[in-house]
Design a protein around this motif. Structure first.
Motif, PDB file in Angstrom:
ATOM      1  N   LEU A  81      -7.808 -10.441  -4.477  1.00  0.00           N
ATOM      2  CA  LEU A  81      -7.262 -10.134  -5.798  1.00  0.00           C
ATOM      3  C   LEU A  81      -5.838 -10.665  -5.876  1.00  0.00           C
ATOM      4  CD1 LEU A  81      -8.161  -6.318  -5.922  1.00  0.00           C
ATOM      5  CD2 LEU A  81      -9.348  -8.115  -7.174  1.00  0.00           C
TER       6      LEU A  81
ATOM      7  N   LYS B 135      -3.821 -13.374  -2.362  1.00  0.00           N
ATOM      8  CA  LYS B 135      -5.123 -13.613  -2.990  1.00  0.00           C
ATOM      9  C   LYS B 135      -6.178 -13.915  -1.919  1.00  0.00           C
ATOM     10  CE  LYS B 135      -7.601 -15.023  -6.749  1.00  0.00           C
ATOM     11  NZ  LYS B 135      -7.867 -14.306  -7.942  1.00  0.00           N
TER      12      LYS B 135
ATOM     13  N   TYR C 164       3.000   1.070  -3.857  1.00  0.00           N
ATOM     14  CA  TYR C 164       2.359   0.619  -5.090  1.00  0.00           C
ATOM     15  C   TYR C 164       2.706   1.463  -6.317  1.00  0.00           C
ATOM     16  CZ  TYR C 164      -1.206   4.261  -4.613  1.00  0.00           C
ATOM     17  OH  TYR C 164      -1.858   5.477  -4.513  1.00  0.00           O
TER      18      TYR C 164
ATOM     19  N   GLU D 188      -3.419  -7.589  -9.842  1.00  0.00           N
ATOM     20  CA  GLU D 188      -4.746  -6.968  -9.861  1.00  0.00           C
ATOM     21  C   GLU D 188      -4.861  -5.913  -8.763  1.00  0.00           C
ATOM     22  OE1 GLU D 188      -7.485 -10.726 -11.449  1.00  0.00           O
ATOM     23  OE2 GLU D 188      -7.089 -10.491  -9.306  1.00  0.00           O
ATOM     24  N   TYR D 189      -4.309  -6.215  -7.597  1.00  0.00           N
ATOM     25  CA  TYR D 189      -4.370  -5.275  -6.474  1.00  0.00           C
ATOM     26  C   TYR D 189      -3.558  -4.014  -6.779  1.00  0.00           C
ATOM     27  CZ  TYR D 189      -4.288  -3.417  -1.750  1.00  0.00           C
ATOM     28  OH  TYR D 189      -4.425  -2.589  -0.662  1.00  0.00           O
TER      29      TYR D 189
ATOM     30  N   SER E 227      -5.418  -1.964  -9.331  1.00  0.00           N
ATOM     31  CA  SER E 227      -6.599  -1.279  -8.792  1.00  0.00           C
ATOM     32  C   SER E 227      -6.191  -0.071  -7.950  1.00  0.00           C
ATOM     33  CB  SER E 227      -7.480  -2.233  -7.988  1.00  0.00           C
ATOM     34  OG  SER E 227      -6.879  -2.605  -6.773  1.00  0.00           O
ATOM     35  N   LYS E 228      -5.118  -0.201  -7.169  1.00  0.00           N
ATOM     36  CA  LYS E 228      -4.626   0.927  -6.367  1.00  0.00           C
ATOM     37  C   LYS E 228      -4.160   2.059  -7.279  1.00  0.00           C
ATOM     38  CE  LYS E 228      -3.619   1.033  -2.404  1.00  0.00           C
ATOM     39  NZ  LYS E 228      -4.327   1.734  -1.339  1.00  0.00           N
TER      40      LYS E 228
ATOM     41  N   GLN F  64       0.820  -1.216   0.000  1.00  0.00           N
ATOM     42  CA  GLN F  64       0.000   0.000   0.000  1.00  0.00           C
ATOM     43  C   GLN F  64       0.853   1.265   0.000  1.00  0.00           C
ATOM     44  OE1 GLN F  64      -2.414  -0.856   3.434  1.00  0.00           O
ATOM     45  NE2 GLN F  64      -4.006  -1.850   2.214  1.00  0.00           N
TER      46      GLN F  64
ATOM     47  N   LEU G 165      -6.639 -10.421   0.130  1.00  0.00           N
ATOM     48  CA  LEU G 165      -7.143  -9.255  -0.597  1.00  0.00           C
ATOM     49  C   LEU G 165      -8.292  -9.567  -1.549  1.00  0.00           C
ATOM     50  CD1 LEU G 165      -3.634  -7.791  -1.532  1.00  0.00           C
ATOM     51  CD2 LEU G 165      -5.128  -7.018   0.325  1.00  0.00           C
TER      52      LEU G 165
END
Length: 102
Positions: free
Chosen positions: A43, A38, A13, A47-48, A51-52, A10, A41
């Motif tokens: 995801l 996975k 990213y 993918e995570y 998305s962030k 986080q 989250l």
């Protein structure tokens, strides 16, 4: 340990962060880390991250003084055209159209 790894993701990213790099840093296998992320989250790692980055790009698009190219760089995409492709794939519209719709 997973909370620490997720916190690091986080915070970093927008950097060139990789699943294998994280796994190595924490002394675990890439496969194990992938499955744990996975499960935690909902995801995959990529993918995570995507998305962030897209969420941050949406926020930055509200600031019309920033160019789309600048936003791409600020969200971790070194390739402007790849950023547009990923943004469009995830939102259904280009960053420019998204900005116009705000």
């Amino acid at each position: 340990m997973m909370d620490k790894i997720i916190r690091e993701i986080q915070e970093r990213y927008t950097e060139n962060i990789t699943l294998s790099g994280l796994a190595e840093a924490y002394g675990i296998s890439t496969g194990y880390l992938s499955s744990q992320l996975k499960a935690e989250l909902g995801l995959s790692f990529s993918e995570y991250i995507t998305s962030k980055r897209i969420q941050k790009a949406k926020e930055l698009l509200a600031d019309e003084s920033l160019s789309v190219e600048s936003i791409a760089e600020q969200t971790g995409y070194n390739d402007y055209f790849y950023f547009i492709k990923v943004f469009k794939k995830n939102t259904g519209i280009s960053p420019s159209k998204y900005r116009k719709n705000l």
